[in-house]
Design an enzyme around this catalytic site. Structure first.
Site, PDB file in Angstrom:
ATOM      1  N   ASP A 247      -3.997 -20.117 -39.049  1.00  0.00           N
ATOM      2  CA  ASP A 247      -3.740 -21.292 -39.897  1.00  0.00           C
ATOM      3  C   ASP A 247      -5.021 -21.902 -40.416  1.00  0.00           C
ATOM      4  O   ASP A 247      -5.028 -22.562 -41.454  1.00  0.00           O
ATOM      5  CB  ASP A 247      -2.920 -22.325 -39.120  1.00  0.00           C
ATOM      6  CG  ASP A 247      -1.494 -21.822 -38.989  1.00  0.00           C
ATOM      7  OD1 ASP A 247      -1.250 -20.965 -38.115  1.00  0.00           O
ATOM      8  OD2 ASP A 247      -0.650 -22.236 -39.796  1.00  0.00           O
ATOM      9  N   ASN A 257      -4.255 -20.660 -34.456  1.00  0.00           N
ATOM     10  CA  ASN A 257      -3.003 -19.968 -34.798  1.00  0.00           C
ATOM     11  C   ASN A 257      -1.920 -20.482 -33.849  1.00  0.00           C
ATOM     12  O   ASN A 257      -2.175 -21.315 -32.968  1.00  0.00           O
ATOM     13  CB  ASN A 257      -3.176 -18.448 -34.704  1.00  0.00           C
ATOM     14  CG  ASN A 257      -1.976 -17.707 -35.266  1.00  0.00           C
ATOM     15  OD1 ASN A 257      -1.504 -18.020 -36.356  1.00  0.00           O
ATOM     16  ND2 ASN A 257      -1.443 -16.742 -34.527  1.00  0.00           N
TER      17      ASN A 257
HETATM   18  O1  MRU Z   1       4.367 -23.185 -37.241  1.00  0.00           O
HETATM   19  P1  MRU Z   1       4.331 -21.984 -38.128  1.00  0.00           P
HETATM   20  O2  MRU Z   1       5.529 -21.121 -38.005  1.00  0.00           O
HETATM   21  O3  MRU Z   1       4.029 -22.366 -39.567  1.00  0.00           O
HETATM   22  O4  MRU Z   1       3.085 -21.165 -37.602  1.00  0.00           O
HETATM   23  C1  MRU Z   1       2.733 -19.997 -38.279  1.00  0.00           C
HETATM   24  C2  MRU Z   1       1.596 -19.287 -37.673  1.00  0.00           C
HETATM   25  O5  MRU Z   1       1.011 -19.701 -36.696  1.00  0.00           O
HETATM   26  C3  MRU Z   1       1.142 -18.056 -38.392  1.00  0.00           C
HETATM   27  O6  MRU Z   1       0.641 -17.116 -37.492  1.00  0.00           O
HETATM   28  C4  MRU Z   1       0.038 -18.452 -39.372  1.00  0.00           C
HETATM   29  O7  MRU Z   1       0.473 -19.479 -40.237  1.00  0.00           O
HETATM   30  C5  MRU Z   1      -0.436 -17.305 -40.168  1.00  0.00           C
HETATM   31  S1  MRU Z   1       0.724 -16.815 -41.384  1.00  0.00           S
HETATM   32  C6  MRU Z   1       0.108 -15.508 -42.239  1.00  0.00           C
END
Ligand code: MRU
Length: 365
Positions: A247, A257
């Site tokens: 993220d 992440n």
């Molecule tokens: O809370 P989320 O579902 O948005 O979290 C998503 C993640 O942690 C993903 O691994 C990250 O955004 C990378 S997406 C290519």
């Protein structure tokens, strides 16, 4: 009815002035499209994870600000008033989730285009036109960038390898391909026969509901495991590489992440399995020096105590800590796979090099 893999995760319906998404809270049971038209609908969709995953959030925000700019332009004909309202809307959308930097990255990029166009032409109408062009560019770049990450990641593994992934950094987290799943999809096209292990990813089960779903539907050899099983499958020698998304990557390579990623990284280190972070440059935030500068979202306790269970599975009143992300220390990361190549330690230098290439207009590698 189209299959999941034939639908872009995020799209624009310009005629209806709507951001079109797959409602990810209903997967895998139901594939339902949502048309988001108001600022509140877009904000809610991001906060409630109807659309989630860093790149998909960024593209949704870009389309969202464009769609909303049309309404703002019809209310505010004066350039200054238009930009003021646009900036307020940008800040509102930006408040929906704090950790994925793609959200503010896309919104800043969209606003900068409007500001520049107004300055150069004095025309609100022209600014809206340019925002349309920019939002399409952000979407198209996402597809191209994920494909390049796939090519660069594929070079790190070999046919028949076992790959473990955590959360969903798949097609559903981007527009197509995904980031961590891009090497898997590209390898699958070439007949690489990967064996993929998906962590279920408590508490919101993105691994079970989304990654296992999209990989399985694509015909990839997919095995779902609970989060606490990754050590066992690594100890057995079934995993040759870990690919995860992120993220926000800090300038020193620390990577935020989905919660639990840093546990996977520590276990991978223990069993000498390389852990790769797949990150488009839009997810790398050179303004965050280390992981300590990254804001970690905390979410509702009910996601841990009740959600997905038929009845509450924790004592009423017990304290709950529910951070949505954790930061993997750069020392546990074997490489950061970007669209411009794979950055290796020391990351402060290699990530700066990646941005130099990008700023010099290098073709994607
Ligand atoms: O809370 P989320 O579902 O948005 O979290 C998503 C993640 O942690 C993903 O691994 C990250 O955004 C990378 S997406 C290519």
């Amino acid at each position: 009815m189209k299959k999941l893999m034939e639908i872009d995760t995020v799209d624009l319906n310009d005629e209806e002035s709507a951001v079109v998404i797959i409602d990810q809270t209903l997967l895998p049971g139901e594939v339902k499209m949502l048309n988001l038209k108001t600022a509140k609908e877009i904000w809610d969709a991001i906060y409630l994870l109807q659309v989630r995953g860093a790149p998909a959030i960024g593209v949704s925000a870009a389309f969202g600000l464009y769609v909303l700019s049309k309404g703002i332009a019809s209310d505010e004909k004066e350039p200054e008033a238009f930009l003021k309202k646009l900036a307020e809307t940008r800040d509102y959308l930006d408040s929906s989730r704090p950790t994925a930097v793609n959200l503010s990255w896309a919104l800043k990029r969209m606003y900068a285009v409007a500001e520049k166009t107004v300055k150069e032409t004095g025309s609100v109408e022209k600014a809206v036109e340019e925002m349309h062009r920019e939002s399409i560019a952000i979407r198209d770049e996402d597809i191209e960038v994920c494909r390049k990450i796939g090519e660069n990641g594929l070079a790190l593994v070999k046919p028949g390898d076992g790959i473990l992934t955590h959360c969903n950094a798949g097609k559903l987290a981007a527009v197509r391909y995904g980031t961590a799943t891009a090497p898997i999809y590209l390898g699958h096209e070439k007949g690489y026969d990967f064996k993929v292990f998906c962590d279920e990813t408590r508490p919101l089960l993105q691994g079970a509901r989304l990654t296992a779903f999209e990989l399985y539907e694509s015909g990839v050899d997919t095995t779902l495991i609970c989060d606490n099983m990754s050590a066992l499958v690594m100890k057995k020698g079934w995993v040759n590489a870990v690919f995860v998304g992120c993220d926000r990557v800090a300038a020193n390579g620390d990577a935020a992440n989905k919660i639990g990623t840093s546990v996977v990284a520590a276990v991978a280190k223990q069993y000498n399995v390389p852990m790769y972070i797949c990150a488009p440059t839009s997810t790398i935030d050179m303004a965050s020096k280390t992981g300590d500068d990254i804001v970690i979202e905390e979410r509702k306790p009910e996601e841990v105590t009740e959600m997905w269970y038929e009845k509450r599975m924790a004592p009423k009143g017990v304290k709950v800590f529910n951070p949505a992300f954790d930061v993997t220390d750069h020392s546990l990361i074997a490489g950061i796979v970007t669209e411009y190549g794979v950055a290796r330690a020391p990351y402060t230098e290699s990530l700066a090099e990646i941005f130099k290439k990008k700023e010099a207009g290098a073709v994607l590698k």
